[in-house]
Design a protein around this motif. Structure first.
Motif, PDB file in Angstrom:
ATOM      1  N   ILE A  23       0.867  -1.175   0.000  1.00 39.05           N
ATOM      2  CA  ILE A  23       0.000   0.000   0.000  1.00 39.05           C
ATOM      3  C   ILE A  23       0.908   1.229   0.000  1.00 39.05           C
ATOM      4  CG2 ILE A  23      -1.803   1.270   1.208  1.00 39.05           C
ATOM      5  CD1 ILE A  23      -2.700  -1.492   0.204  1.00 39.05           C
ATOM      6  N   VAL A  24       0.676   2.148  -0.926  1.00 36.61           N
ATOM      7  CA  VAL A  24       1.505   3.342  -1.058  1.00 36.61           C
ATOM      8  C   VAL A  24       0.621   4.577  -1.199  1.00 36.61           C
ATOM      9  CG1 VAL A  24       3.428   2.090  -2.126  1.00 36.61           C
ATOM     10  CG2 VAL A  24       1.677   3.116  -3.581  1.00 36.61           C
ATOM     11  N   THR A  25       1.211   5.742  -0.968  1.00 43.05           N
ATOM     12  CA  THR A  25       0.562   7.022  -1.237  1.00 43.05           C
ATOM     13  C   THR A  25       1.211   7.607  -2.474  1.00 43.05           C
ATOM     14  OG1 THR A  25       0.137   7.407   1.095  1.00 43.05           O
ATOM     15  CG2 THR A  25       0.076   9.325  -0.350  1.00 43.05           C
ATOM     16  N   VAL A  26       0.413   7.987  -3.450  1.00 44.15           N
ATOM     17  CA  VAL A  26       0.927   8.566  -4.691  1.00 44.15           C
ATOM     18  C   VAL A  26       1.278  10.030  -4.418  1.00 44.15           C
ATOM     19  CG1 VAL A  26       0.395   9.094  -7.092  1.00 44.15           C
ATOM     20  CG2 VAL A  26      -0.507   7.003  -6.042  1.00 44.15           C
ATOM     21  N   LEU A  27       2.539  10.412  -4.676  1.00 49.38           N
ATOM     22  CA  LEU A  27       2.984  11.776  -4.415  1.00 49.38           C
ATOM     23  C   LEU A  27       2.855  12.672  -5.640  1.00 49.38           C
ATOM     24  CD1 LEU A  27       6.167  11.094  -2.254  1.00 49.38           C
ATOM     25  CD2 LEU A  27       3.849  11.657  -1.493  1.00 49.38           C
ATOM     26  N   CYS A  50       6.015   7.434  -5.380  1.00 51.42           N
ATOM     27  CA  CYS A  50       5.117   7.008  -4.307  1.00 51.42           C
ATOM     28  C   CYS A  50       5.851   6.964  -2.976  1.00 51.42           C
ATOM     29  CB  CYS A  50       4.568   5.620  -4.610  1.00 51.42           C
ATOM     30  SG  CYS A  50       3.571   5.568  -6.109  1.00 51.42           S
ATOM     31  N   LEU A  51       5.097   7.156  -1.905  1.00 48.42           N
ATOM     32  CA  LEU A  51       5.611   7.049  -0.552  1.00 48.42           C
ATOM     33  C   LEU A  51       5.116   5.722   0.008  1.00 48.42           C
ATOM     34  CD1 LEU A  51       7.084   8.394   1.813  1.00 48.42           C
ATOM     35  CD2 LEU A  51       4.895   9.387   2.474  1.00 48.42           C
ATOM     36  N   GLY A  52       6.044   4.899   0.410  1.00 49.75           N
ATOM     37  CA  GLY A  52       5.717   3.573   0.909  1.00 49.75           C
ATOM     38  C   GLY A  52       6.859   2.638   0.561  1.00 49.75           C
ATOM     39  N   PHE A  53       6.649   1.391   0.756  1.00 45.14           N
ATOM     40  CA  PHE A  53       7.691   0.421   0.471  1.00 45.14           C
ATOM     41  C   PHE A  53       7.201  -0.559  -0.578  1.00 45.14           C
ATOM     42  CE2 PHE A  53       8.771   2.209   4.498  1.00 45.14           C
ATOM     43  CZ  PHE A  53      10.141   2.359   4.415  1.00 45.14           C
ATOM     44  N   GLY A  54       7.985  -0.699  -1.645  1.00 44.55           N
ATOM     45  CA  GLY A  54       7.683  -1.641  -2.713  1.00 44.55           C
ATOM     46  C   GLY A  54       8.743  -2.713  -2.752  1.00 44.55           C
TER      47      GLY A  54
END
Length: 89
Positions: A23-27, A50-54
């Motif tokens: 799950i990420v936040t699109v910047l 994106c902010l999060g971990f992939g």
């Protein structure tokens, strides 16, 4: 486009099975080349920072990218955070 800035998104990663489900936040929309600290990325298709971990499969096994990473639009699906939706806050 599947997402837009400030969307919460699930990574569906059709070409990277180990990355699915994050799950990420699109910047913001990605530039052709992005330098995000420890990693540099080249966008070869419409992509987002994106902010999060992939995760992706590296030569020696799964690797984790983040807290900022570049993810192709085709690998993201918007999550609806409104009351009654799957991701109700």
């Amino acid at each position: 486009m599947n997402v837009k800035p400030n969307d919460l998104a699930r990574v569906v990663a059709p070409f990277e099975p180990v990355g699915r489900g994050s799950i990420v936040t699109v910047l913001r929309a990605a530039a052709a080349i992005e330098d995000l600290g420890r990693h540099s990325f080249r966008a070869t298709s419409p992509s987002w920072v994106c902010l999060g971990f992939g995760r992706y499969m590296g030569p020696r096994g799964p690797l984790t990218l983040g807290p900022q990473c570049l993810i192709s639009d085709e690998c993201l699906r918007r999550i609806d955070p409104t009351p009654g939706s799957e991701f109700e806050e």
